[in-house]
Design a protein around this motif. Structure first.
Motif, PDB file in Angstrom:
ATOM      1  N   GLU A  93      18.967  36.417  40.945  1.00 35.89           N
ATOM      2  CA  GLU A  93      20.395  36.913  40.999  1.00 35.89           C
ATOM      3  C   GLU A  93      20.220  38.440  41.226  1.00 35.89           C
ATOM      4  OE1 GLU A  93      24.283  37.135  40.637  1.00 35.89           O
ATOM      5  OE2 GLU A  93      23.177  35.251  40.413  1.00 35.89           O
ATOM      6  N   LYS A 117      26.050  33.421  47.306  1.00 33.45           N
ATOM      7  CA  LYS A 117      26.939  33.575  46.271  1.00 33.45           C
ATOM      8  C   LYS A 117      26.522  32.544  45.316  1.00 33.45           C
ATOM      9  CE  LYS A 117      30.471  35.686  48.941  1.00 33.45           C
ATOM     10  NZ  LYS A 117      31.964  35.514  49.720  1.00 33.45           N
ATOM     11  N   ARG A 118      26.527  32.711  44.141  1.00 29.39           N
ATOM     12  CA  ARG A 118      26.554  31.606  43.013  1.00 29.39           C
ATOM     13  C   ARG A 118      27.628  30.795  43.180  1.00 29.39           C
ATOM     14  NH1 ARG A 118      23.497  30.977  38.208  1.00 29.39           N
ATOM     15  NH2 ARG A 118      22.582  33.186  38.456  1.00 29.39           N
ATOM     16  N   THR A 119      27.654  29.606  42.986  1.00 31.76           N
ATOM     17  CA  THR A 119      28.579  28.695  42.679  1.00 31.76           C
ATOM     18  C   THR A 119      28.643  28.257  41.454  1.00 31.76           C
ATOM     19  OG1 THR A 119      27.162  26.821  43.532  1.00 31.76           O
ATOM     20  CG2 THR A 119      28.380  27.947  44.976  1.00 31.76           C
ATOM     21  N   THR A 120      27.395  28.064  40.702  1.00 34.43           N
ATOM     22  CA  THR A 120      27.366  27.419  38.951  1.00 34.43           C
ATOM     23  C   THR A 120      26.292  28.202  38.225  1.00 34.43           C
ATOM     24  OG1 THR A 120      26.024  25.498  39.832  1.00 34.43           O
ATOM     25  CG2 THR A 120      28.640  25.295  39.604  1.00 34.43           C
ATOM     26  N   ARG A 121      26.349  27.913  37.235  1.00 34.44           N
ATOM     27  CA  ARG A 121      25.334  28.769  36.465  1.00 34.44           C
ATOM     28  C   ARG A 121      24.833  27.609  35.400  1.00 34.44           C
ATOM     29  NH1 ARG A 121      21.199  32.661  35.200  1.00 34.44           N
ATOM     30  NH2 ARG A 121      21.179  32.942  33.109  1.00 34.44           N
TER      31      ARG A 121
END
Length: 121
Positions: A93, A117-121
């Motif tokens: 990240e 880009k992060r879509t979920t965690r």
């Protein structure tokens, strides 16, 4: 050792390529286990883990899915990575260029500046 197999594979008889790729994957997975099972992961460790995982995954080894040694090592890698996944994700990240480096390890035409880009965690 695993990267040394690229030359062997490019010069190999087509009938031997799958077996050489399997051996190469075993080396990559062994390296991943060594890194993941270390003390504290730093950015270089995570970069190596992510790159080795992507390369190893892209060797297309479906023909050897019944190889017990390969299956056992893959299971060990998944378990070890699963235990450290949040540490890996935290470092990625903060250093998304690790993902680009991993992508470029398998797609040489990949752009150098990808916007992750992060879509979920």
């Amino acid at each position: 050792w695993a990267q040394d197999y690229d030359i062997r594979i490019s010069d190999a008889d087509p009938a031997c390529i799958c077996r050489l790729r399997l051996k190469q994957a075993l080396f990559y997975r062994t390296a991943i286990l060594c890194l993941v099972n270390g003390q504290k992961l730093d950015q270089k460790d995570v970069e190596d883990i992510v790159v080795l995982t992507v390369i190893g995954h892209n060797l297309f080894l479906d023909e050897f899915s019944e190889d017990e040694e390969a299956k056992a090592l893959e299971t060990q890698c998944h378990a070890a990575l699963g235990c450290r996944i949040f540490a890996v994700l935290d470092i990625v990240e903060d250093n998304k260029n690790i993902l680009t480096k991993a992508m470029r390890a398998v797609v040489q035409t990949c752009p150098r500046n990808l916007n992750w880009k992060r879509t979920t965690r």
